[in-house]
Design an enzyme around this catalytic site. Structure first.
Site, PDB file in Angstrom:
ATOM      1  N   SER A 218       0.847  -1.198   0.000  1.00  0.00           N
ATOM      2  CA  SER A 218       0.000   0.000   0.000  1.00  0.00           C
ATOM      3  C   SER A 218       0.881   1.245   0.000  1.00  0.00           C
ATOM      4  CB  SER A 218      -0.872   0.003   1.249  1.00  0.00           C
ATOM      5  OG  SER A 218      -1.538  -1.218   1.382  1.00  0.00           O
TER       6      SER A 218
ATOM      7  N   SER B  39       1.984   5.326  -1.655  1.00  0.00           N
ATOM      8  CA  SER B  39       2.180   6.031  -2.926  1.00  0.00           C
ATOM      9  C   SER B  39       3.247   5.390  -3.809  1.00  0.00           C
ATOM     10  CB  SER B  39       2.526   7.500  -2.650  1.00  0.00           C
ATOM     11  OG  SER B  39       3.678   7.590  -1.854  1.00  0.00           O
ATOM     12  N   THR B  40       4.247   4.725  -3.239  1.00  0.00           N
ATOM     13  CA  THR B  40       5.308   4.104  -4.049  1.00  0.00           C
ATOM     14  C   THR B  40       4.776   2.856  -4.761  1.00  0.00           C
ATOM     15  OG1 THR B  40       6.797   4.893  -2.328  1.00  0.00           O
ATOM     16  CG2 THR B  40       7.755   3.478  -4.013  1.00  0.00           C
TER      17      THR B  40
ATOM     18  N   ASP C 110       6.285  -3.785  -1.146  1.00  0.00           N
ATOM     19  CA  ASP C 110       5.528  -2.838  -0.329  1.00  0.00           C
ATOM     20  C   ASP C 110       6.407  -1.626  -0.016  1.00  0.00           C
ATOM     21  OD1 ASP C 110       3.533  -1.745   1.219  1.00  0.00           O
ATOM     22  OD2 ASP C 110       3.315  -3.458   2.553  1.00  0.00           O
ATOM     23  N   GLY C 111       5.772  -0.552   0.378  1.00  0.00           N
ATOM     24  CA  GLY C 111       6.495   0.647   0.800  1.00  0.00           C
ATOM     25  C   GLY C 111       6.855   0.552   2.276  1.00  0.00           C
TER      26      GLY C 111
ATOM     27  N   GLY D 282       2.966   1.540   8.293  1.00  0.00           N
ATOM     28  CA  GLY D 282       1.672   1.878   8.862  1.00  0.00           C
ATOM     29  C   GLY D 282       1.377   3.355   8.920  1.00  0.00           C
ATOM     30  N   GLY D 283       2.276   4.177   8.331  1.00  0.00           N
ATOM     31  CA  GLY D 283       1.973   5.604   8.248  1.00  0.00           C
ATOM     32  C   GLY D 283       0.681   5.839   7.481  1.00  0.00           C
TER      33      GLY D 283
ATOM     34  N   GLU E 235      -0.925  -5.466   5.795  1.00  0.00           N
ATOM     35  CA  GLU E 235       0.433  -5.523   5.218  1.00  0.00           C
ATOM     36  C   GLU E 235       1.270  -6.592   5.919  1.00  0.00           C
ATOM     37  OE1 GLU E 235       0.811  -0.848   3.821  1.00  0.00           O
ATOM     38  OE2 GLU E 235       1.852  -1.507   5.614  1.00  0.00           O
TER      39      GLU E 235
HETATM   40  C1  ABF Z   1       2.619   1.613   3.234  1.00  0.00           C
HETATM   41  O1  ABF Z   1       2.691   2.874   2.699  1.00  0.00           O
HETATM   42  C2  ABF Z   1       2.870   1.803   4.640  1.00  0.00           C
HETATM   43  O2  ABF Z   1       3.243   0.790   5.449  1.00  0.00           O
HETATM   44  C3  ABF Z   1       3.718   2.977   4.741  1.00  0.00           C
HETATM   45  O3  ABF Z   1       3.159   3.678   5.766  1.00  0.00           O
HETATM   46  C4  ABF Z   1       3.520   3.683   3.468  1.00  0.00           C
HETATM   47  C5  ABF Z   1       4.707   4.007   2.667  1.00  0.00           C
HETATM   48  O4  ABF Z   1       4.344   5.085   1.975  1.00  0.00           O
HETATM   49  P1  ABF Z   1       4.756   5.710   0.635  1.00  0.00           P
HETATM   50  O5  ABF Z   1       5.071   4.645  -0.337  1.00  0.00           O
HETATM   51  O6  ABF Z   1       3.534   6.478   0.307  1.00  0.00           O
HETATM   52  O7  ABF Z   1       5.911   6.576   0.966  1.00  0.00           O
HETATM   53  O8  ABF Z   1       3.453   0.734   2.634  1.00  0.00           O
END
Ligand code: ABF
Length: 232
Positions: A29, A31-32, A85-86, A99-100, A107
């Protein structure tokens, strides 16, 4: 290069190196991950790949549907080949804060079902010690009725400060995809043993999950300002 471009190069590299034909893929989850799904969709189209995607959140599910990818679930695919995952922060031991975005529980479930967990992030998430870069603390998903005793217990065990995460000022608490609240624990001691911390917090009745991912992540790709990717 913008931060968005740094995210994109990391995501593309990870998808190109890790996603194979006829595989089960965990979709993280944030934005990345949007760029990872975009790249996967391109590869499915051009290479005619068959990849079943397991989402880690409502957002991830929407991304899979939007790109016409194959949507799977843990009930029928309990073993995942690779999850990308990010993260909010990655330290030198590959311990993660996640978890931000509020999706830590699903996740972590998906990560725990994965043979390989790969993190994709921009360079701001690359950190020597947890807390060096990310200042919002460690998220803890809790059953709503227990948030005050959990907050008091964590502070008495490990110090620091805890805030109940609010949606928008005065609009009430954030409610997760699982109907729970999130506490953000701003820890004061950066030299804690995160494995012990994670286990201890999880033992508190009412704690559903923590955003500490200890010994789960195999590799991280950090997109750099000049467009390169640093691997750890
Ligand atoms: C998720 O997205 C989260 O666990 C984490 O908080 C966040 C990373 O964010 P981004 O890719 O938007 O920087 O994976």
């Amino acid at each position: 290069m913008s931060l968005e471009q740094a995210k994109q190069v990391a995501a593309y590299r990870a998808v190109d190196e890790y996603v194979k034909n006829n595989s089960i893929f965990g979709v993280g989850s944030g934005s990345t991950v949007v760029y990872a799904v975009q790249r996967l969709a391109e590869r499915v189209e051009t290479e005619n790949l068959r990849v079943t995607c397991i989402p880690t959140s409502f957002q991830a599910k929407q991304l899979i549907i939007k790109h016409n990818l194959i949507l799977g679930e843990l009930e029928t695919n309990p073993e995942i080949d690779v999850t990308i995952d990010g993260a909010d922060e990655v330290d030198f031991q590959m311990t993660l804060i996640k978890g931000g975005g509020g999706c830590l529980l699903q996740e972590k479930i998906v990560a725990a079902c994965s043979k390989t967990l790969i993190v994709i992030a921009d360079y701001t998430k690359d950190s020597k010690k947890l807390g060096d870069q990310y200042k919002k603390g460690i998220p803890i998903e809790v059953i709503p009725m227990a948030y005050v005793p959990i907050k008091n217990k964590v502070i008495s065990m490990f110090g620091g400060q805890i805030k109940l995460r609010n949606a928008i000022a005065k609009a009430g608490p954030v409610v997760t995809d699982n109907g729970n609240f999130i506490l953000d624990w701003i820890f004061s001691d950066q030299d804690l043993d995160w494995e012990v911390v994670n286990k201890s917090i999880k033992m508190i009745p009412g704690v559903v999950e923590t955003g500490l991912f200890v010994r789960m992540c195999k590799k991280a790709y950090f997109g750099q300002p000049e467009g390169t990717v640093v691997e750890r």
